[in-house]
Scaffold this motif. Structure first.
Motif, PDB file in Angstrom:
ATOM      1  N   PHE A  27       0.825  -1.200   0.000  1.00 40.65           N
ATOM      2  CA  PHE A  27       0.000   0.000   0.000  1.00 40.65           C
ATOM      3  C   PHE A  27       0.862   1.255   0.000  1.00 40.65           C
ATOM      4  CE2 PHE A  27      -2.788  -3.176   2.194  1.00 40.65           C
ATOM      5  CZ  PHE A  27      -3.651  -3.368   1.112  1.00 40.65           C
ATOM      6  N   LYS A  28       1.162   1.727  -1.179  1.00 42.46           N
ATOM      7  CA  LYS A  28       1.942   2.933  -1.360  1.00 42.46           C
ATOM      8  C   LYS A  28       1.019   4.084  -1.757  1.00 42.46           C
ATOM      9  CE  LYS A  28       5.935   0.753  -0.912  1.00 42.46           C
ATOM     10  NZ  LYS A  28       6.858   1.006   0.223  1.00 42.46           N
ATOM     11  N   ILE A  29       1.365   5.276  -1.317  1.00 35.39           N
ATOM     12  CA  ILE A  29       0.563   6.443  -1.683  1.00 35.39           C
ATOM     13  C   ILE A  29       0.716   6.728  -3.171  1.00 35.39           C
ATOM     14  CG2 ILE A  29       0.228   8.923  -1.348  1.00 35.39           C
ATOM     15  CD1 ILE A  29       1.258   8.574   1.509  1.00 35.39           C
ATOM     16  N   GLN A  60       4.778  12.093   0.424  1.00 34.47           N
ATOM     17  CA  GLN A  60       5.103  12.016  -0.994  1.00 34.47           C
ATOM     18  C   GLN A  60       4.480  10.773  -1.604  1.00 34.47           C
ATOM     19  OE1 GLN A  60       6.806  14.489  -2.447  1.00 34.47           O
ATOM     20  NE2 GLN A  60       7.154  15.530  -0.476  1.00 34.47           N
ATOM     21  N   LYS A  61       4.209  10.823  -2.893  1.00 36.29           N
ATOM     22  CA  LYS A  61       3.774   9.616  -3.581  1.00 36.29           C
ATOM     23  C   LYS A  61       4.881   8.573  -3.479  1.00 36.29           C
ATOM     24  CE  LYS A  61       0.624  11.791  -6.898  1.00 36.29           C
ATOM     25  NZ  LYS A  61       0.317  12.029  -8.329  1.00 36.29           N
ATOM     26  N   GLY A  62       4.490   7.359  -3.192  1.00 36.35           N
ATOM     27  CA  GLY A  62       5.467   6.292  -2.990  1.00 36.35           C
ATOM     28  C   GLY A  62       5.687   5.987  -1.524  1.00 36.35           C
ATOM     29  N   ASP A  63       5.352   6.952  -0.638  1.00 39.31           N
ATOM     30  CA  ASP A  63       5.422   6.677   0.800  1.00 39.31           C
ATOM     31  C   ASP A  63       4.367   5.637   1.156  1.00 39.31           C
ATOM     32  OD1 ASP A  63       7.353   8.584   0.994  1.00 39.31           O
ATOM     33  OD2 ASP A  63       6.076  10.111   1.936  1.00 39.31           O
ATOM     34  N   PHE A  66       0.438   3.730   5.394  1.00 44.26           N
ATOM     35  CA  PHE A  66       0.250   3.597   6.841  1.00 44.26           C
ATOM     36  C   PHE A  66       1.474   4.076   7.627  1.00 44.26           C
ATOM     37  CE2 PHE A  66      -2.515   0.489   4.812  1.00 44.26           C
ATOM     38  CZ  PHE A  66      -3.725   0.749   5.430  1.00 44.26           C
ATOM     39  N   SER A  67       2.269   4.905   6.989  1.00 39.63           N
ATOM     40  CA  SER A  67       3.492   5.385   7.642  1.00 39.63           C
ATOM     41  C   SER A  67       3.260   6.628   8.495  1.00 39.63           C
ATOM     42  CB  SER A  67       4.560   5.690   6.586  1.00 39.63           C
ATOM     43  OG  SER A  67       4.129   6.760   5.742  1.00 39.63           O
ATOM     44  N   PHE A  68       2.037   7.105   8.573  1.00 38.67           N
ATOM     45  CA  PHE A  68       1.742   8.316   9.345  1.00 38.67           C
ATOM     46  C   PHE A  68       0.466   8.124  10.154  1.00 38.67           C
ATOM     47  CE2 PHE A  68      -0.548   8.617   5.375  1.00 38.67           C
ATOM     48  CZ  PHE A  68      -1.786   9.121   5.733  1.00 38.67           C
ATOM     49  N   ARG A  69       0.330   8.958  11.181  1.00 38.22           N
ATOM     50  CA  ARG A  69      -0.891   8.965  11.972  1.00 38.22           C
ATOM     51  C   ARG A  69      -1.767  10.125  11.515  1.00 38.22           C
ATOM     52  NH1 ARG A  69      -0.797   8.402  18.204  1.00 38.22           N
ATOM     53  NH2 ARG A  69      -0.006  10.541  18.055  1.00 38.22           N
ATOM     54  N   ALA A  70      -3.021   9.824  11.193  1.00 34.28           N
ATOM     55  CA  ALA A  70      -3.929  10.858  10.703  1.00 34.28           C
ATOM     56  C   ALA A  70      -4.047  12.009  11.696  1.00 34.28           C
ATOM     57  CB  ALA A  70      -5.302  10.249  10.425  1.00 34.28           C
ATOM     58  N   LEU A  90      -8.198  10.932   5.889  1.00 36.99           N
ATOM     59  CA  LEU A  90      -8.691   9.567   5.690  1.00 36.99           C
ATOM     60  C   LEU A  90      -7.775   8.829   4.714  1.00 36.99           C
ATOM     61  CD1 LEU A  90     -12.459  10.474   5.127  1.00 36.99           C
ATOM     62  CD2 LEU A  90     -11.442   9.667   7.257  1.00 36.99           C
ATOM     63  N   ARG A  91      -7.853   7.504   4.738  1.00 33.03           N
ATOM     64  CA  ARG A  91      -7.147   6.665   3.771  1.00 33.03           C
ATOM     65  C   ARG A  91      -8.168   5.866   2.973  1.00 33.03           C
ATOM     66  NH1 ARG A  91      -4.421   6.041   8.687  1.00 33.03           N
ATOM     67  NH2 ARG A  91      -2.190   6.568   8.673  1.00 33.03           N
TER      68      ARG A  91
END
Length: 299
Positions: A27-29, A60-63, A66-70, A90-91
């Motif tokens: 799951f990449k942005i 960034q795109k590619g991050d 789920f690497s961040f907290r909303a 939201l995701r």
């Protein structure tokens, strides 16, 4: 049996670990989407642009999605864009970050030592100027020095609570949109002006929802037993009867006559000569079922 249970736990942990690992890998942005707070597009972002909002995320795109907290990202945006009323992060799988925003809209004004502060519906300070804005005024507040982008802060915590309570109750009663003036200078003589023609004297905040329900019934005049669209004056809904109901009283006149005193005299003005139990049928309406002969006390 003990060994079997241990093996099951190990397998379960491995499965969970595999799912988490696949999430991190798969799951990449791939997309950022700015929406209105209700999910509508294109979003109303107020004075800011979508590009500014997306850039401030620090993602960034590619991050990994789920690497961040909303919650952390929302805190960043709240600080960066103070004139956004609400922000939600939201995701959406497999790779979309959704930023929902609601800009602060000019809704009220208050007089401060530094000038006139324009407020949003959520009481965020939008601007400060020398001229009074053509907005509903909230009068009688003792406020701290307002700061653009910050929430309005009152010096008295009790008055801050009262302000929130009255605004919320007016909204629930369906009267907030039509309120053109609100006076909170005296906690025992709260009043508001509806449609710039009828001052409603509420007295204290006791039984506030009941008082506003009765006032709403009279102002709406749905059954023809309330006030007409041409009536101007003061409606008192603070007289509590011995049976716990309220006897409404209305007197024709200038609804702004009490502005200089922050509305504190509204109740006493309505009890002067010319006042009547009006509308008469409203006193026995489902909203009050009051008897005019019953003794009344201020509520």
């Amino acid at each position: 049996s003990t060994g079997s249970g241990y093996e099951t736990e190990v397998i379960t942990a491995a499965v969970i670990g595999g799912i988490l690992l696949s999430g991190l890998l798969l799951f990449k942005i791939s997309k950022f989407e700015v929406q209105g707070i209700d999910g509508s597009m294109p979003a109303d972002t107020g004075i800011y642009t979508e590009d500014e909002i997306i850039a401030a995320l620090g993602l960034q795109k590619g991050d990994n999605l789920f690497s961040f907290r909303a919650k952390d990202v929302k805190t960043i945006l709240d600080a960066k864009f103070p004139l956004l009323e609400n922000v939600r992060i939201l995701r959406r799988l497999p790779g979309t970050v959704i930023i929902r925003v609601q800009p602060a809209k000019e809704t009220y004004c208050v007089k401060a030592d530094v000038g006139w502060a324009t407020l949003s519906a959520g009481l965020k300070v939008i601007s400060i100027g020398e001229e009074q804005p053509a907005l509903p005024q909230i009068k009688g507040l003792v406020i701290e020095t307002p700061q653009v982008g910050a929430s309005l802060t009152l010096k008295d915590a009790g008055q801050q609570t009262l302000l929130q309570t009255v605004l919320s109750s007016l909204d629930s009663a369906g009267l907030l949109a039509g309120t053109t003036y609100l006076s909170l200078g005296d906690a025992e003589q709260i009043s508001f002006i509806y449609a710039d023609r009828v001052r409603v004297a509420l007295g204290t905040s006791n039984s506030l929802d009941y008082k506003l329900k009765l006032a709403g019934y009279i102002l709406a005049n749905a059954k023809g037993d309330g006030l007409s669209d041409t009536d101007r004056g003061i409606l008192v809904v603070s007289d509590l009867l011995s049976d716990g109901t309220i006897q409404p009283r209305f007197s024709q006149g200038d609804p702004h006559a009490s502005d200089a005193a922050d509305g504190g005299a509204a109740g006493s003005e309505a009890s002067a000569s010319g006042a009547s139990s009006a509308p008469a049928s409203a006193a026995s309406s489902p909203a009050s079922s009051a008897a005019a002969a019953s003794p009344a006390a201020a509520a």
